[in-house]
Design a protein around this motif. Structure first.
Motif, PDB file in Angstrom:
ATOM      1  N   GLU A  33       0.854  -1.202   0.000  1.00  0.00           N
ATOM      2  CA  GLU A  33       0.000   0.000   0.000  1.00  0.00           C
ATOM      3  C   GLU A  33       0.877   1.234   0.000  1.00  0.00           C
ATOM      4  OE1 GLU A  33      -3.492   0.692  -0.241  1.00  0.00           O
ATOM      5  OE2 GLU A  33      -2.475   2.599  -0.467  1.00  0.00           O
ATOM      6  N   THR A  47      -9.937   3.516  -0.855  1.00  0.00           N
ATOM      7  CA  THR A  47     -10.956   4.560  -0.999  1.00  0.00           C
ATOM      8  C   THR A  47     -12.102   4.304  -0.032  1.00  0.00           C
ATOM      9  OG1 THR A  47     -10.414   4.682  -3.342  1.00  0.00           O
ATOM     10  CG2 THR A  47     -12.515   5.626  -2.688  1.00  0.00           C
ATOM     11  N   LYS A  57     -20.954   7.557   4.638  1.00  0.00           N
ATOM     12  CA  LYS A  57     -22.103   7.070   5.409  1.00  0.00           C
ATOM     13  C   LYS A  57     -22.142   7.709   6.793  1.00  0.00           C
ATOM     14  CE  LYS A  57     -22.730   5.619   1.994  1.00  0.00           C
ATOM     15  NZ  LYS A  57     -21.979   5.515   0.750  1.00  0.00           N
ATOM     16  N   ASP A 319     -12.163  -2.079  -8.428  1.00  0.00           N
ATOM     17  CA  ASP A 319     -12.493  -0.961  -9.327  1.00  0.00           C
ATOM     18  C   ASP A 319     -11.596  -0.898 -10.552  1.00  0.00           C
ATOM     19  OD1 ASP A 319     -14.370  -0.184  -7.473  1.00  0.00           O
ATOM     20  OD2 ASP A 319     -13.587   1.839  -7.190  1.00  0.00           O
ATOM     21  N   ALA A 327     -17.578  -1.633  -3.444  1.00  0.00           N
ATOM     22  CA  ALA A 327     -16.670  -2.294  -2.508  1.00  0.00           C
ATOM     23  C   ALA A 327     -16.961  -3.793  -2.425  1.00  0.00           C
ATOM     24  CB  ALA A 327     -16.811  -1.650  -1.131  1.00  0.00           C
TER      25      ALA A 327
HETATM   26  P1  FAD Z   1      -9.563   1.175  -3.587  1.00  0.00           P
HETATM   27  O1  FAD Z   1     -10.451   1.171  -2.415  1.00  0.00           O
HETATM   28  O2  FAD Z   1      -9.494   2.424  -4.403  1.00  0.00           O
HETATM   29  O3  FAD Z   1      -8.111   0.795  -3.054  1.00  0.00           O
HETATM   30  C1  FAD Z   1      -7.001   0.764  -3.892  1.00  0.00           C
HETATM   31  C2  FAD Z   1      -5.755   0.939  -3.047  1.00  0.00           C
HETATM   32  O4  FAD Z   1      -4.609   0.677  -3.845  1.00  0.00           O
HETATM   33  C3  FAD Z   1      -5.588   2.354  -2.508  1.00  0.00           C
HETATM   34  O5  FAD Z   1      -5.395   2.316  -1.120  1.00  0.00           O
HETATM   35  C4  FAD Z   1      -4.347   2.879  -3.240  1.00  0.00           C
HETATM   36  O6  FAD Z   1      -3.568   3.769  -2.454  1.00  0.00           O
HETATM   37  C5  FAD Z   1      -3.580   1.589  -3.507  1.00  0.00           C
HETATM   38  N1  FAD Z   1      -2.663   1.681  -4.646  1.00  0.00           N
HETATM   39  C6  FAD Z   1      -2.939   2.150  -5.895  1.00  0.00           C
HETATM   40  N2  FAD Z   1      -1.855   2.039  -6.686  1.00  0.00           N
HETATM   41  C7  FAD Z   1      -0.874   1.493  -5.930  1.00  0.00           C
HETATM   42  C8  FAD Z   1       0.477   1.140  -6.186  1.00  0.00           C
HETATM   43  N3  FAD Z   1       1.035   1.305  -7.394  1.00  0.00           N
HETATM   44  N4  FAD Z   1       1.204   0.619  -5.170  1.00  0.00           N
HETATM   45  C9  FAD Z   1       0.655   0.433  -3.935  1.00  0.00           C
HETATM   46  N5  FAD Z   1      -0.628   0.745  -3.645  1.00  0.00           N
HETATM   47  C10 FAD Z   1      -1.379   1.267  -4.628  1.00  0.00           C
HETATM   48  N6  FAD Z   1     -18.947   1.465  -2.740  1.00  0.00           N
HETATM   49  C11 FAD Z   1     -19.877   0.713  -2.120  1.00  0.00           C
HETATM   50  O7  FAD Z   1     -19.957  -0.493  -2.365  1.00  0.00           O
HETATM   51  N7  FAD Z   1     -20.742   1.257  -1.210  1.00  0.00           N
HETATM   52  C12 FAD Z   1     -20.701   2.571  -0.892  1.00  0.00           C
HETATM   53  O8  FAD Z   1     -21.490   3.044  -0.068  1.00  0.00           O
HETATM   54  C13 FAD Z   1     -19.721   3.397  -1.517  1.00  0.00           C
HETATM   55  N8  FAD Z   1     -19.629   4.701  -1.237  1.00  0.00           N
HETATM   56  C14 FAD Z   1     -18.643   5.447  -1.828  1.00  0.00           C
HETATM   57  C15 FAD Z   1     -18.589   6.817  -1.528  1.00  0.00           C
HETATM   58  C16 FAD Z   1     -17.621   7.603  -2.128  1.00  0.00           C
HETATM   59  C17 FAD Z   1     -17.548   9.081  -1.781  1.00  0.00           C
HETATM   60  C18 FAD Z   1     -16.687   7.026  -3.032  1.00  0.00           C
HETATM   61  C19 FAD Z   1     -15.616   7.861  -3.655  1.00  0.00           C
HETATM   62  C20 FAD Z   1     -16.760   5.681  -3.344  1.00  0.00           C
HETATM   63  C21 FAD Z   1     -17.741   4.883  -2.752  1.00  0.00           C
HETATM   64  N9  FAD Z   1     -17.872   3.531  -3.054  1.00  0.00           N
HETATM   65  C22 FAD Z   1     -18.843   2.784  -2.456  1.00  0.00           C
HETATM   66  C23 FAD Z   1     -16.974   2.868  -4.015  1.00  0.00           C
HETATM   67  C24 FAD Z   1     -15.884   2.089  -3.241  1.00  0.00           C
HETATM   68  O9  FAD Z   1     -15.191   2.966  -2.391  1.00  0.00           O
HETATM   69  C25 FAD Z   1     -14.950   1.429  -4.228  1.00  0.00           C
HETATM   70  O10 FAD Z   1     -15.693   0.609  -5.112  1.00  0.00           O
HETATM   71  C26 FAD Z   1     -13.923   0.567  -3.514  1.00  0.00           C
HETATM   72  O11 FAD Z   1     -13.163   1.294  -2.588  1.00  0.00           O
HETATM   73  C27 FAD Z   1     -12.979  -0.095  -4.543  1.00  0.00           C
HETATM   74  O12 FAD Z   1     -12.124  -0.960  -3.860  1.00  0.00           O
HETATM   75  P2  FAD Z   1     -10.697  -1.368  -4.453  1.00  0.00           P
HETATM   76  O13 FAD Z   1     -10.063  -2.189  -3.391  1.00  0.00           O
HETATM   77  O14 FAD Z   1     -10.860  -1.897  -5.804  1.00  0.00           O
HETATM   78  O15 FAD Z   1      -9.909   0.004  -4.609  1.00  0.00           O
END
Ligand code: FAD
Ligand code: NAD
Length: 477
Positions: A33, A47, A57, A319, A327
């Motif tokens: 991370e 995120t 929320k 994502d 999520a």
């Molecule tokens: P992320 O949560 O984006 O995590 C990716 C991680 O990878 C980050 O910590 C980043 O720093 C790290 N990273 C990236 N590149 C590198 C690299 N090269 N080296 C090391 N680390 C790296 N979804 C829901 O299901 N319900 C909800 O109520 C909801 N509400 C939301 C409200 C808001 C305001 C937003 C913006 C989004 C919301 N979402 C919600 C969407 C949800 O947050 C995302 O779908 C989810 O976080 C995606 O998960 P992920 O693990 O794919 O990516």
């Protein structure tokens, strides 16, 4: 070079869940991370935990309580002399929840013996991952399997560039230090509606510009129409068919120029503007060209149904790959991939990913819509039960909305559930469980639901599919 069975890049809900499951399956796992807090400590949870699901929320809940007290308590016979809110206290409550959950992720990773590596990862040839640490040293690791879970970031649009002051994205909109009098929101999607609701409840006059002519295009039309009416009733000024073309910041205000109905150009002034026009997959500097991992035309990492990329033993989840940016979708992909790597059985049903918009009332759905079934030429039956006929909803004055169940005309199998109303996020899950177990509307109708509950509306909607609702008049369809 230290070797791992699995290297997971990203600790969001996709990455950390995958890392935990892979470790539970007996593999040697590390999770990388890059996100740092102000003290340069790693921030886990992505995120979702830091600037997404959880903080939004927390603010939705706080603002809803304030608004409820202001607008509805007197009908319960509860009067008070004055009602105030303290924004900085609301924000610090939100921060405490975030920090409890992110440290919880650290604890879970540790308890499962997942190594956390702080730094920015780049994938090289032959499953070598190069990591630039916060003090700028470069370390390399090798793994049998790599899982990319780098998530997404907000889309920036040229007509309204985020300047982190007057014009912000969702992250900035979770941290306003005062209530904007006039708040413009670009995009009537999930973020626009949720964060627009927060600030509207706290006193902003909110105008939402939406380029599309239809509201919530991905939702069932009946549900979307009811939601639009309800959200407008709450005071959010939703302008459909209004594409933002330009913005200008002057004297702490923003003028927004938008094209209405593709013909008339108009301008309006706001104190703050939130840009919420979608998110893009985040792969910046992630993949060295020698790694050979393919992206699709929209920049998502190309994967098959099992989240396998073009390179054997390299997976991508959450994502950063196709499908809804949710999520729970990423987490389930994480579990699927960890089990595939461990050669264990797994299951991921992309047809049944529930969607929820946490407005009040909540809007939620899963499965087919009437529109999708018409496109497929599939005959269906519909049962709708309004919350205005639910004793529990009346008792808590939460009567807006309905439960709608769609079932196959031929087999009676439940195909979709669409809800606006109290606890819609929880109710829709009952439909998801029914659909996963291939239940019919009759199966749901034969189940005993506790009285009085809002869940009874699911029961009645299932009965209404065959015009047999008890507590509503069945109109012949
Ligand atoms: P992320 O949560 O984006 O995590 C990716 C991680 O990878 C980050 O910590 C980043 O720093 C790290 N990273 C990236 N590149 C590198 C690299 N090269 N080296 C090391 N680390 C790296 N979804 C829901 O299901 N319900 C909800 O109520 C909801 N509400 C939301 C409200 C808001 C305001 C937003 C913006 C989004 C919301 N979402 C919600 C969407 C949800 O947050 C995302 O779908 C989810 O976080 C995606 O998960 P992920 O693990 O794919 O990516
Ligand atoms: P979105 O795709 O939901 O909505 C963006 C909207 O902006 C669209 O309706 C689009 O037509 C409109 N738009 C685009 N350009 C425009 C312009 N120039 N002028 C006016 N309107 C314009 O995106 P979002 O609301 O930013 O959310 C991003 C992602 O985060 C979503 O995929 C969502 O799944 C996820 N999210 C989920 C939840 C939840 O599950 N409750 C909450 C927040 C975010």
């Amino acid at each position: 070079m230290e070797k791992f069975d699995v290297l997971v890049i990203g600790s969001g809900p996709a990455g950390y869940v995958c890392a935990i499951r892979a470790a539970q399956n007996g593999l040697k796992v590390a999770c990388i991370e890059k996100w740092l807090d102000q003290k340069k400590q790693v921030k886990l949870g992505g995120t979702c935990l830091n600037v997404g699901c959880i903080p939004s929320k927390a603010l939705l809940d706080s603002s809803c309580r304030y608004h409820d007290a202001k607008a509805n308590f007197s009908m319960h016979g509860i009067d008070f002399k004055s009602l105030n809110f303290n924004l900085s206290k609301m924000m610090s409550r939100k921060e405490k929840i975030v920090s409890k959950l992110t440290s919880g992720v650290a604890g879970l990773l540790q308890a499962n013996k997942v190594t956390t590596i702080t730094g920015t990862a780049q994938i090289m040839q032959d499953k070598v991952v190069s990591i630039t640490t916060p003090d700028d040293t470069v370390q390399t690791y090798q793994a049998e399997h790599i899982v990319i879970a780098t998530g997404s970031v907000p889309i920036d649009i040229p007509p309204a560039r985020v300047n982190e002051k007057e014009i912000v994205n969702s992250t900035g909109a979770l941290a306003f230090d005062e209530i904007p009098d006039r708040l413009g929101v670009i995009g009537a999607g999930v973020i626009g509606l949720e964060l627009g609701s927060v600030w509207s409840r706290l006193g902003s006059k909110v105008t939402v510009f939406e380029a599309a002519a239809d509201f919530l295009m991905m939702a069932d039309k009946q549900l979307a129409n009811a939601a639009l009416k309800n959200i407008k009733k709450q005071g959010l000024d939703i302008r459909l068919n209004s594409q933002v073309k330009a913005s200008k910041v002057k004297d702490n205000t923003v003028s927004i120029t938008y094209l209405e109905n593709q013909s008339e150009e108009k301008t309006e002034i706001f104190d703050r503007v939130i840009v919420a026009v979608g998110r893009r997959p985040y792969t910046d500097q992630l993949i060295h060209q020698s790694a050979g991992i393919q992206l699709d035309q929209k920049g998502f990492i190309e994967v098959n149904d099992h989240c396998m990329t073009s390179i054997p033993n390299v997976y991508a989840i959450g994502d950063v790959v196709r499908g809804p940016m949710l999520a729970h979708k990423g987490s389930e992909e994480g579990i699927m991939v960890a089990n595939l790597i461990s050669k264990k059985q797994t299951h991921m049903n992309y047809e049944l990913i529930p969607s929820v918009i946490y407005t009040h009332p909540e809007i939620a759905w899963a499965g087919e819509t009437e529109e999708s079934l018409k496109t497929k030429n599939q005959a269906y039956k519909v049962g709708v039960f309004p919350f205005s006929a639910s004793g529990r909803a009346l008792a808590s004055a939460e009567t807006d909305g309905f439960v709608k169940i769609i079932a196959s005309q031929e087999t009676d199998r439940v195909l979709g559930i669409h809800v606006m109303g109290p606890s819609a996020a929880e109710l829709v899950q009952q439909g998801v469980i029914a659909m996963e177990f291939v239940a019919s509307a009759e199966d749901l109708a034969l189940i005993i639901f506790a009285h009085p509950t809002v869940s009874e509306a699911v029961h009645e909607a299932a009965l209404a599919v065959d015009n047999m609702a008890i507590h509503a008049i069945n109109r012949k369809k």
